[in-house]
Design a protein around this motif. Structure first.
Motif, short mmCIF file in Angstrom:
data_model
loop_
_atom_site.label_atom_id
_atom_site.label_comp_id
_atom_site.label_asym_id
_atom_site.label_seq_id
_atom_site.Cartn_x
_atom_site.Cartn_y
_atom_site.Cartn_z
N ILE A 96 26.64 -7.26 -44.22
CA ILE A 96 27.17 -8.20 -45.01
C ILE A 96 26.22 -8.97 -45.78
N THR A 97 26.53 -9.09 -47.25
CA THR A 97 25.66 -9.53 -48.45
C THR A 97 26.20 -11.10 -48.34
N THR A 98 25.12 -11.77 -48.31
CA THR A 98 25.34 -13.59 -48.58
C THR A 98 24.42 -13.90 -49.69
N ARG A 99 24.83 -15.26 -49.80
CA ARG A 99 24.02 -15.89 -50.80
C ARG A 99 22.66 -16.24 -50.09
N ILE A 100 21.47 -16.70 -50.76
CA ILE A 100 20.45 -17.08 -50.11
C ILE A 100 20.54 -18.27 -49.18
N LEU A 101 20.17 -18.06 -48.06
CA LEU A 101 20.29 -19.18 -46.87
C LEU A 101 18.78 -19.92 -46.89
N THR A 102 18.87 -21.16 -46.53
CA THR A 102 17.86 -22.09 -46.49
C THR A 102 17.89 -22.80 -45.57
N PRO A 103 16.78 -23.87 -45.18
CA PRO A 103 16.66 -24.75 -44.04
C PRO A 103 18.19 -25.68 -43.92
N LYS A 104 18.74 -25.77 -45.01
CA LYS A 104 19.81 -26.71 -44.98
C LYS A 104 21.30 -26.33 -44.42
N ASP A 105 21.10 -24.74 -44.17
CA ASP A 105 22.24 -24.07 -43.43
C ASP A 105 22.01 -24.26 -42.13
N ASP A 106 23.47 -24.12 -41.61
CA ASP A 106 23.63 -23.81 -40.09
C ASP A 106 24.01 -22.44 -39.84
N ILE A 107 23.00 -21.64 -39.30
CA ILE A 107 23.31 -20.05 -39.07
C ILE A 107 24.59 -19.65 -38.38
N VAL A 108 25.46 -20.46 -37.49
CA VAL A 108 26.37 -20.05 -36.98
C VAL A 108 27.74 -20.39 -37.86
N ASP A 109 27.63 -21.58 -38.68
CA ASP A 109 28.50 -21.71 -39.68
C ASP A 109 28.64 -20.81 -40.78
N GLN B 256 20.53 -18.97 -27.24
CA GLN B 256 21.25 -20.07 -27.32
C GLN B 256 22.35 -19.64 -28.74
N VAL B 257 21.52 -19.50 -29.84
CA VAL B 257 21.97 -18.90 -30.92
C VAL B 257 23.02 -17.60 -30.90
N CYS B 258 22.66 -16.91 -30.00
CA CYS B 258 23.67 -15.54 -29.83
C CYS B 258 24.69 -16.24 -29.08
N ALA B 259 24.72 -17.04 -27.88
CA ALA B 259 25.81 -17.60 -27.16
C ALA B 259 26.87 -18.21 -28.20
N ALA B 260 26.18 -19.19 -29.23
CA ALA B 260 27.00 -20.19 -30.04
C ALA B 260 27.89 -18.97 -31.00
N LEU B 261 27.25 -18.03 -31.34
CA LEU B 261 28.00 -16.99 -32.37
C LEU B 261 28.86 -16.47 -31.71
N LYS B 262 28.75 -15.72 -30.34
CA LYS B 262 30.02 -15.07 -29.51
C LYS B 262 30.97 -16.12 -29.47
N SER B 263 30.55 -17.42 -28.85
CA SER B 263 31.83 -18.42 -28.80
C SER B 263 32.44 -18.69 -29.97
N ARG B 264 31.88 -19.02 -31.02
CA ARG B 264 32.50 -19.20 -32.05
C ARG B 264 33.30 -18.17 -32.86
N LEU B 265 32.77 -17.13 -32.78
CA LEU B 265 33.41 -15.72 -33.36
C LEU B 265 34.56 -14.96 -32.55
N ASN B 266 34.47 -15.40 -30.93
CA ASN B 266 35.27 -14.71 -30.25
C ASN B 266 35.21 -13.23 -30.24
N CYS B 267 34.00 -12.86 -30.41
CA CYS B 267 33.56 -11.34 -30.40
C CYS B 267 32.89 -10.86 -29.11
N PHE B 268 32.66 -9.32 -28.96
CA PHE B 268 32.32 -9.06 -27.71
C PHE B 268 30.74 -9.32 -27.56
N GLY B 269 30.00 -9.50 -28.54
CA GLY B 269 28.69 -9.86 -28.32
C GLY B 269 27.82 -10.35 -29.74
N ALA B 270 26.65 -10.63 -29.53
CA ALA B 270 25.78 -11.12 -30.55
C ALA B 270 24.43 -11.02 -30.26
N MET B 271 23.69 -10.55 -31.42
CA MET B 271 22.12 -10.26 -31.36
C MET B 271 21.44 -10.61 -32.30
#
Length: 219
Positions: free
Chosen positions: A8-21, A147-162
């Motif tokens: 997945i290609t994204t824009r440049i991410l910075t400290p102003k971003d929330d990685i889960v969002d 904790q970041v992985c757990a938040a991603l799995k919960s938010r995205l309703n996917c099988f897993g996060a790494m």
């Protein structure tokens, strides 16, 4: 069953971003309940503000000495990379770990420096080790990866996060993962670095249908 790896290609991410969002924004229309979302560890660290510019450091003589004993391809082979590690883990801990690692190699025990030198020893990316514009910074490993992985799995309703540390030297290392998935199996699928380094700006990869793949591999 084969796994489709979708970078997945994204824009440049910075400290102003929330990685889960950010990950939710880029994947919500294409991720499914059998998929795993993987993210490059340096990008997670950047969004956490876990970076430092070389001109903000004061190099010690010990860092200048110790970095000489690290292979040239390592992030700790420069004075700034080594100084960054010492500031997080302690100067003498790192120095003694280096000595212990050297002695260990003599008797056939490898990896002791990274075991004893603290968590950041294996995670720090030195200047040019990550994507612009943060290739001018030293990037530490991410905080609270589980904790970041757990938040991603919960938010995205996917099988897993790494969260993975992957490079172009055929190294793929698990930094954090949700417990339901076989993280080593997922890590092996990333060995060719689909994230890309430098300017590709692909910090996210989806492993489509990983749940079924994992079940088949377990048979």
């Amino acid at each position: 069953m084969t796994v489709e790896i979708v970078p997945i290609t994204t824009r440049i991410l910075t400290p102003k971003d929330d990685i889960v969002d950010v990950i939710e924004h880029y994947t919500r229309d294409i991720i499914g309940p059998d998929d795993v979302v993987t993210v490059a560890e340096s990008v997670v660290a950047i969004t956490q503000g876990n970076i430092i510019r070389p001109d903000e450091m004061k190099l010690s003589r010990l860092a200048k000495l110790c970095c000489r004993f690290i292979p040239d391809y390592g992030s700790l082979a420069t004075p700034h990379g080594m100084q960054a590690l010492m500031e997080r883990e302690g100067e003498w801990r790192v120095a003694f770990a280096l000595i212990g690692g050297f002695v260990g190699k003599i008797v056939g025990l490898r990896g002791l420096f990274y075991k004893w030198g603290g968590r950041q020893a294996a995670l720090i990316d030195d200047v040019t080790g990550t994507m612009p514009p943060f290739d001018k910074c030293v990037v530490y490993g991410p905080e609270n990866p589980e904790q970041v992985c757990a938040a991603l799995k919960s938010r995205l309703n996917c099988f897993g996060a790494m969260i993975a540390d992957v490079n172009d030297l055929k190294r793929s290392r698990i930094v954090g993962a949700t417990p339901e998935m076989d993280a080593q199996l997922a890590s092996n699928l990333l060995i060719d670095n689909p994230f890309g380094n430098a300017s590709q700006k692909r910090p996210i990869c989806l492993l489509k249908n990983f749940r079924q793949y994992q079940a088949e591999q377990a048979k």
